[in-house]
Motif scaffolding. Structure first.
Motif, mmCIF file in Angstrom:
data_model
loop_
_atom_site.group_PDB
_atom_site.id
_atom_site.type_symbol
_atom_site.label_atom_id
_atom_site.label_comp_id
_atom_site.label_asym_id
_atom_site.label_seq_id
_atom_site.Cartn_x
_atom_site.Cartn_y
_atom_site.Cartn_z
ATOM 1 N N LYS A 31 -14.900 -36.083 -109.572
ATOM 2 C CA LYS A 31 -16.279 -35.536 -109.437
ATOM 3 C C LYS A 31 -16.550 -35.087 -107.999
ATOM 4 N N VAL A 32 -17.246 -34.213 -107.684
ATOM 5 C CA VAL A 32 -17.569 -33.846 -106.260
ATOM 6 C C VAL A 32 -18.988 -34.023 -105.951
ATOM 7 N N PHE A 33 -19.344 -34.504 -104.981
ATOM 8 C CA PHE A 33 -20.628 -34.885 -104.691
ATOM 9 C C PHE A 33 -21.052 -33.796 -103.417
ATOM 10 N N GLY A 34 -21.945 -32.655 -103.834
ATOM 11 C CA GLY A 34 -22.081 -31.630 -102.825
ATOM 12 C C GLY A 34 -23.160 -31.638 -101.693
ATOM 13 N N GLY A 35 -23.584 -32.955 -101.809
ATOM 14 C CA GLY A 35 -24.666 -33.491 -100.560
ATOM 15 C C GLY A 35 -25.789 -33.802 -101.159
ATOM 16 N N PHE A 36 -26.711 -34.237 -100.215
ATOM 17 C CA PHE A 36 -28.114 -34.906 -100.704
ATOM 18 C C PHE A 36 -29.125 -33.402 -100.671
ATOM 19 N N LEU A 37 -29.990 -33.468 -101.533
ATOM 20 C CA LEU A 37 -30.855 -32.412 -101.699
ATOM 21 C C LEU A 37 -31.767 -32.727 -100.701
ATOM 22 N N GLY A 58 -29.196 -35.791 -105.203
ATOM 23 C CA GLY A 58 -27.752 -35.004 -104.744
ATOM 24 C C GLY A 58 -27.221 -34.156 -106.019
ATOM 25 N N LEU A 59 -26.280 -33.373 -105.692
ATOM 26 C CA LEU A 59 -25.984 -32.288 -106.835
ATOM 27 C C LEU A 59 -24.204 -32.315 -106.584
ATOM 28 N N ASP A 60 -23.668 -31.640 -107.793
ATOM 29 C CA ASP A 60 -22.409 -31.117 -107.750
ATOM 30 C C ASP A 60 -22.388 -29.779 -107.736
ATOM 31 N N PRO A 61 -21.147 -29.027 -107.575
ATOM 32 C CA PRO A 61 -21.201 -27.617 -107.531
ATOM 33 C C PRO A 61 -21.466 -26.921 -108.741
ATOM 34 N N LEU A 94 -38.977 -47.931 -105.294
ATOM 35 C CA LEU A 94 -37.566 -47.313 -104.696
ATOM 36 C C LEU A 94 -36.772 -48.278 -104.019
ATOM 37 N N GLN A 95 -35.670 -48.178 -104.182
ATOM 38 C CA GLN A 95 -34.576 -49.187 -103.412
ATOM 39 C C GLN A 95 -34.681 -48.700 -101.912
ATOM 40 N N THR A 96 -34.932 -49.831 -101.032
ATOM 41 C CA THR A 96 -35.221 -49.841 -99.591
ATOM 42 C C THR A 96 -33.856 -48.807 -99.128
ATOM 43 N N SER A 97 -32.704 -49.131 -99.404
ATOM 44 C CA SER A 97 -31.732 -48.532 -98.895
ATOM 45 C C SER A 97 -31.650 -47.088 -99.423
ATOM 46 N N PHE A 98 -32.209 -46.522 -100.428
ATOM 47 C CA PHE A 98 -32.453 -45.154 -100.800
ATOM 48 C C PHE A 98 -33.499 -44.527 -99.954
ATOM 49 N N VAL A 99 -34.601 -45.119 -99.676
ATOM 50 C CA VAL A 99 -35.556 -44.379 -98.623
ATOM 51 C C VAL A 99 -34.790 -44.377 -97.366
ATOM 52 N N GLU A 100 -34.146 -45.420 -96.874
ATOM 53 C CA GLU A 100 -33.434 -45.191 -95.680
ATOM 54 C C GLU A 100 -32.471 -44.178 -95.597
ATOM 55 N N TYR A 101 -31.703 -44.063 -96.646
ATOM 56 C CA TYR A 101 -30.766 -42.810 -96.481
ATOM 57 C C TYR A 101 -31.385 -41.637 -96.632
ATOM 58 N N ILE A 102 -32.496 -41.267 -97.537
ATOM 59 C CA ILE A 102 -32.889 -40.248 -97.401
ATOM 60 C C ILE A 102 -33.701 -39.574 -96.379
ATOM 61 N N SER A 103 -34.460 -40.743 -95.523
ATOM 62 C CA SER A 103 -35.067 -40.567 -94.384
ATOM 63 C C SER A 103 -33.955 -40.166 -93.400
ATOM 64 N N LYS A 104 -32.725 -40.535 -93.231
ATOM 65 C CA LYS A 104 -32.073 -40.330 -92.385
ATOM 66 C C LYS A 104 -31.117 -39.152 -92.484
ATOM 67 N N TYR A 105 -30.696 -38.881 -93.838
ATOM 68 C CA TYR A 105 -29.773 -37.792 -94.204
ATOM 69 C C TYR A 105 -30.225 -36.725 -95.109
ATOM 70 N N ASN A 106 -31.378 -36.618 -95.041
ATOM 71 C CA ASN A 106 -32.134 -35.684 -95.861
ATOM 72 C C ASN A 106 -31.414 -34.218 -95.908
ATOM 73 N N ALA A 107 -31.020 -33.627 -96.833
ATOM 74 C CA ALA A 107 -30.334 -32.418 -96.906
ATOM 75 C C ALA A 107 -28.985 -32.293 -96.138
ATOM 76 N N GLY A 108 -28.438 -33.507 -96.245
ATOM 77 C CA GLY A 108 -27.036 -33.857 -95.249
ATOM 78 C C GLY A 108 -25.903 -33.592 -96.451
ATOM 79 N N ILE A 109 -24.689 -33.119 -95.826
ATOM 80 C CA ILE A 109 -23.500 -33.147 -96.459
ATOM 81 C C ILE A 109 -22.713 -34.299 -96.194
ATOM 82 N N VAL A 110 -21.956 -34.832 -97.108
ATOM 83 C CA VAL A 110 -21.289 -36.076 -96.958
ATOM 84 C C VAL A 110 -19.783 -35.586 -97.303
#
Length: 135
Positions: free
Chosen positions: A53-59, A93-96, A24-40
């Motif tokens: 398109k709409v990014f509804g946030g992190f799963l 992540g998901l969209d609406p 996995l990308q290092t940046s991916f692991v870092e973002y998920i670790s920090k912003y898990n289930a977060g809204i952007v």
């Protein structure tokens, strides 16, 4: 919280699912670790042939559902995104409208669930977040 996410494995509820042959990308692991289930915000992004398109946030990579979070482990199972314990794509992540933003072949893709089609967005999660804009 999620059990564990490393560069090679994601562990949900005691079972291990590997993500392809690549790490996995290092940046991916870092973002998920920090912003898990977060809204952007901002939350709009463009595909090559579709704007706004709409990014509804992190799963959620949590092991238990709280406050109506969409759990990655449930989505992977429901959408049958794995075969022989290996992921075809990792939704994060998901969209609406039920479409997913995924890591596939270590790049970021939009997965259109109605057409079962992966549309390339960009190279990294950092690039994806930098693409987001206000309406």
């Amino acid at each position: 919280m999620y059990k564990n996410i490393t560069k090679k494995k994601i562990i949900f509820l005691g079972s291990s699912v590997t993500y392809g042959a690549n790490s996995l990308q290092t940046s991916f692991v870092e973002y998920i670790s920090k912003y898990n289930a977060g809204i952007v915000e901002p939350h709009r992004f463009d595909l090559e042939n579709e704007k706004g398109k709409v990014f509804g946030g992190f799963l959620s990579f949590n092991t238990e559902n709280s406050d109506g979070e969409e759990l990655v482990s449930d989505i992977i199972e429901d959408l049958e995104l794995y075969k022989n314990s290996e992921l075809k794509a990792l939704p994060f992540g998901l969209d609406p409208f039920g479409n997913m933003i995924c890591l596939k072949d270590n790049k970021i893709y939009f997965w259109n669930h109605e057409e079962d089609d992966f549309i390339y967005i960009c190279e990294t999660i950092t690039d994806f977040l930098n693409l987001l804009y206000w309406k």
